[in-house]
Design a protein around this motif. Sequence first.
Motif, PDB file in Angstrom:
ATOM      1  N   ALA A   1       0.281  -8.835  -9.897  1.00 31.27           N
ATOM      2  CA  ALA A   1      -1.028  -8.326  -9.482  1.00 31.27           C
ATOM      3  C   ALA A   1      -1.362  -8.816  -8.080  1.00 31.27           C
ATOM      4  O   ALA A   1      -1.822  -8.039  -7.231  1.00 31.27           O
ATOM      5  CB  ALA A   1      -2.091  -8.786 -10.471  1.00 31.27           C
ATOM      6  N   ALA A   2      -1.091 -10.102  -7.818  1.00 31.66           N
ATOM      7  CA  ALA A   2      -1.393 -10.660  -6.495  1.00 31.66           C
ATOM      8  C   ALA A   2      -0.551  -9.962  -5.422  1.00 31.66           C
ATOM      9  O   ALA A   2      -1.042  -9.658  -4.337  1.00 31.66           O
ATOM     10  CB  ALA A   2      -1.135 -12.157  -6.501  1.00 31.66           C
ATOM     11  N   ASP A   3       0.728  -9.700  -5.738  1.00 31.58           N
ATOM     12  CA  ASP A   3       1.612  -9.048  -4.774  1.00 31.58           C
ATOM     13  C   ASP A   3       1.108  -7.662  -4.394  1.00 31.58           C
ATOM     14  O   ASP A   3       1.261  -7.217  -3.265  1.00 31.58           O
ATOM     15  CB  ASP A   3       3.032  -8.933  -5.359  1.00 31.58           C
ATOM     16  N   PHE A   4       0.512  -6.966  -5.352  1.00 34.58           N
ATOM     17  CA  PHE A   4      -0.010  -5.632  -5.071  1.00 34.58           C
ATOM     18  C   PHE A   4      -1.463  -5.679  -4.620  1.00 34.58           C
ATOM     19  O   PHE A   4      -2.092  -4.643  -4.445  1.00 34.58           O
ATOM     20  CB  PHE A   4       0.128  -4.726  -6.302  1.00 34.58           C
TER      21      PHE A   4
ATOM     22  N   HIS B   1       0.867  -1.181   0.000  1.00 37.16           N
ATOM     23  CA  HIS B   1       0.000   0.000   0.000  1.00 37.16           C
ATOM     24  C   HIS B   1       0.904   1.231   0.000  1.00 37.16           C
ATOM     25  O   HIS B   1       2.074   1.167   0.384  1.00 37.16           O
ATOM     26  CB  HIS B   1      -0.941  -0.009   1.203  1.00 37.16           C
ATOM     27  N   SER B   2       0.354   2.342  -0.400  1.00 32.68           N
ATOM     28  CA  SER B   2       1.172   3.540  -0.591  1.00 32.68           C
ATOM     29  C   SER B   2       1.691   4.058   0.747  1.00 32.68           C
ATOM     30  O   SER B   2       0.905   4.163   1.692  1.00 32.68           O
ATOM     31  CB  SER B   2       0.307   4.618  -1.274  1.00 32.68           C
TER      32      SER B   2
ATOM     33  N   SER C   1      -8.060  -2.102  -8.079  1.00 30.53           N
ATOM     34  CA  SER C   1      -8.706  -2.269  -6.777  1.00 30.53           C
ATOM     35  C   SER C   1      -7.820  -1.815  -5.614  1.00 30.53           C
ATOM     36  O   SER C   1      -8.286  -1.696  -4.501  1.00 30.53           O
ATOM     37  CB  SER C   1      -9.128  -3.723  -6.589  1.00 30.53           C
ATOM     38  N   THR C   2      -6.514  -1.585  -5.860  1.00 29.02           N
ATOM     39  CA  THR C   2      -5.629  -1.081  -4.799  1.00 29.02           C
ATOM     40  C   THR C   2      -5.408   0.418  -4.999  1.00 29.02           C
ATOM     41  O   THR C   2      -4.940   0.824  -6.060  1.00 29.02           O
ATOM     42  CB  THR C   2      -4.271  -1.814  -4.867  1.00 29.02           C
ATOM     43  N   PRO C   3      -5.714   1.258  -3.978  1.00 29.93           N
ATOM     44  CA  PRO C   3      -5.502   2.703  -4.159  1.00 29.93           C
ATOM     45  C   PRO C   3      -4.025   3.006  -4.409  1.00 29.93           C
ATOM     46  O   PRO C   3      -3.156   2.469  -3.716  1.00 29.93           O
ATOM     47  CB  PRO C   3      -5.954   3.302  -2.821  1.00 29.93           C
TER      48      PRO C   3
ATOM     49  N   ALA D   1       7.967   3.944  -3.563  1.00 32.29           N
ATOM     50  CA  ALA D   1       7.188   4.756  -4.497  1.00 32.29           C
ATOM     51  C   ALA D   1       5.802   5.025  -3.951  1.00 32.29           C
ATOM     52  O   ALA D   1       5.175   4.149  -3.347  1.00 32.29           O
ATOM     53  CB  ALA D   1       7.100   4.052  -5.844  1.00 32.29           C
ATOM     54  N   ARG D   2       5.338   6.243  -4.149  1.00 34.47           N
ATOM     55  CA  ARG D   2       3.990   6.612  -3.722  1.00 34.47           C
ATOM     56  C   ARG D   2       2.920   5.929  -4.579  1.00 34.47           C
ATOM     57  O   ARG D   2       1.854   5.586  -4.108  1.00 34.47           O
ATOM     58  CB  ARG D   2       3.811   8.131  -3.870  1.00 34.47           C
ATOM     59  N   THR D   3       3.237   5.806  -5.857  1.00 27.67           N
ATOM     60  CA  THR D   3       2.247   5.256  -6.786  1.00 27.67           C
ATOM     61  C   THR D   3       2.909   4.216  -7.694  1.00 27.67           C
ATOM     62  O   THR D   3       4.128   4.213  -7.869  1.00 27.67           O
ATOM     63  CB  THR D   3       1.654   6.353  -7.697  1.00 27.67           C
ATOM     64  N   VAL D   4       2.068   3.357  -8.243  1.00 25.82           N
ATOM     65  CA  VAL D   4       2.562   2.306  -9.148  1.00 25.82           C
ATOM     66  C   VAL D   4       1.676   2.276 -10.384  1.00 25.82           C
ATOM     67  O   VAL D   4       0.455   2.401 -10.281  1.00 25.82           O
ATOM     68  CB  VAL D   4       2.531   0.925  -8.451  1.00 25.82           C
ATOM     69  N   ILE D   5       2.319   2.132 -11.533  1.00 25.40           N
ATOM     70  CA  ILE D   5       1.548   1.872 -12.759  1.00 25.40           C
ATOM     71  C   ILE D   5       1.948   0.496 -13.268  1.00 25.40           C
ATOM     72  O   ILE D   5       3.139   0.211 -13.451  1.00 25.40           O
ATOM     73  CB  ILE D   5       1.808   2.930 -13.849  1.00 25.40           C
ATOM     74  N   LEU D   6       0.966  -0.383 -13.446  1.00 23.02           N
ATOM     75  CA  LEU D   6       1.242  -1.703 -14.020  1.00 23.02           C
ATOM     76  C   LEU D   6       1.013  -1.636 -15.522  1.00 23.02           C
ATOM     77  O   LEU D   6      -0.097  -1.362 -15.974  1.00 23.02           O
ATOM     78  CB  LEU D   6       0.334  -2.756 -13.387  1.00 23.02           C
TER      79      LEU D   6
END
Lengths: 382, 359
Positions: free
Chosen positions: B296-299, B103-104, B319-321, B121-126
């Motif tokens: 995806a599962a890790d995040f 989580h962030s 689904s994860t902020p 990192a504050r944010t993640v892009i997949l």
Amino acid sequence: MIDTEKAIPAMKSSNSDILAIVRECFQCGLCTSICPQRKVSKYNPRAIIHSALRGNKLTNNDLTDCLTCRQCLENCPQMIDFPDFIRENRAITVLKEEDFAHHNIFNLLQIFMRDMIESGMKFEYEGEMDSESGFAYFPGCIDLFDRFLDLQNTNFHQIGQSAINLMNKMGIKPNLLSLKCCGHDAYWVGDNETFDKLREYNTQKIKEAGISTLLVSCAECYYTFEELYDLNDVKIQHISQFLAERQNTFTFKENNSVLTYHDPCRLGRFMKEYDAPRTVLDNILGVKKVELAYNKENCICCGVSAWLKCDDRSRAIMLQKLDEAVQTGASTLVVGCTKCFAHLNCVLEDRKPQHQYPIQIKELGTLVDELSIDKLSEDAEK
Amino acid sequence: MSTKIKNIANGVKEAYYITNNCLIIGGEIAALRAASDLAALGIPVTLVNSSKELGGNTKILQKDFSENFINKDIHESYLEALESNPQATILNNAQITKVVQNHSPFEVEVQHEGTIQKIIARTVILAMGFEPFDASKLREYRYGTIDGLMTIADLEDAFKKKNTPINEKTERVVFVLCAGSRTLRKELKANPDCSSFCCNYAINQALRIKKEFPDVEVILMYMDIRTMGNHEFLYNEARRAGVLFIRGRPSMVNRINSELMIDIENSLARKYESLSADLVVLAIGGIPTPNGEKIAADFGVQLTSNKFIKITEKPVKTSTPGVFACGSACEGVKNISQSLSEGGAAAMAVFKFLKEIEK
């Protein structure tokens, strides 16, 4: 978005809405392109589905021409069970005598077994049997083929005899089960009443016998007992699986022939058993195994199913099969199903001057029995 | 939000402060777009790419046929923008080995050039993109076992290297669409959905062959033609040029007596046809990347039933902020222009997310 779970074909018993089986068809035509019947006639599964969805009734030809070989289902991108759609429609349509081969004698015999006799089929085989054994063998309808098919050089009884010989060679004394017909053909011509009664009788007999394993030589028996019966703990084995399990206990006579193998639809596409027969053939000493041009999942049907209409088109499919086998350079075409064995031998014996096929059809168990050396009795003699 | 993120080596307790930054996983065109947009906005980005070069599948299937892009390697313009921007850190040949905090602010460990790096990192892009479908899984087409079959990727590569097997003696080239797309057969692990880029590619290649060798009969076997992203002009042009379209899904490709044969029910003419061909080209689609499900599962990100990343709020929220997704990694395989738009949208969503944290 497509929900993959939704694509499982409609269940067998839901007679209420047969069209549900085919409703997801998007008319790509792959079924028609791969259909063995389409290669010799105008049979068109795609158009039949389209017509049915438009509210038209299926004609008797639509119903009887399908070989229910599942080659379409094997490749259908929407996994539409066209053979099952046909079967459900057969159940609500009256089929006439001329829709069947051999004056419908074999389906009548099933009905006869259902109603007229109290006991199962009687068998006469040589060898050591033990009615208390937990290992049972059921030869199937082969003795009836000997009686009602007019074939001179084809011995169906030997299939059962060979299976028993093989078991004896391995020191197994089987319990020779006297069952009625497994009901495969009744099921596939849509005669649910007959099938249910035969299943009821056989299930009871098998459970009474208290066996743990039931060995069969016929791919149709294997599929029917395994998939359509509810036999709980009884393990059903096809002769090829039985032999593959015990491949190392056999010794073979030297033999230099070339063999090829035909995957019966009930054993291959229905039960996904492609390896066991190949394991057996690969282990026979000196024999070279070659594959048909169309093999395993794509093996073409032998041409007739459930004793429905055998006509010129069926024969054309059978002749194509023989052609395909001859082209591999093999001298023997091995089959794992007594029905394929019957149909292909039928066309082979009906030799027209223009059809000279330098090939013989052999049932897998019979072949192994012929080529294997009986170690047990040899040891005993010593 | 000003300092460039420092990659802190594992085990070294170095004081760090969290910057308002973004971690981008994947190196495909949508990732490049998102990275270059964010870098241009002054947001530090770290791009973790598992292959040795950036560009993903656009390196092979590089063309977007809309008129702006014809004959231009799209990913290169984004590469230039990224390389010249000090806000962007690019890690090629890098693998995500562990997600320490999902989580962030996110904390992940990345294996890169033999060392493990920790990234905060504050944010993640997949944006992992897609995996080209392995055509040899379609047993009935015998790709890889008999000669004379190619995929559209093989052909594109051959075009680039100028060694296509097509010449004046070629009589017939057949394209098979939906090879590995729009099929529910489980054993194939194919894409149950439309892969959306392959029609355009196949038609463009067919057109190219037809223009170069007008005497070659070029046939496209299709179930439905779907020219996503305003490419109907290609379809029109192909028909005008004489490319033949046969409706149906071929059931078999085989070599019979040394001739390459392809079986189809021509459902327009209601005719069963067995055609000989010199070359059969399979228009392969795409499937989710092999590591996508694990990442995806890790995040803690949900997946669709087809194993792509699920978008919970259009166009890029998962689904994860704080975790966003774009391009072919989410929802399904997309074509280049769609991937580009989503890359831009993801950059914008990240920017908005970071602004809200600042408040």
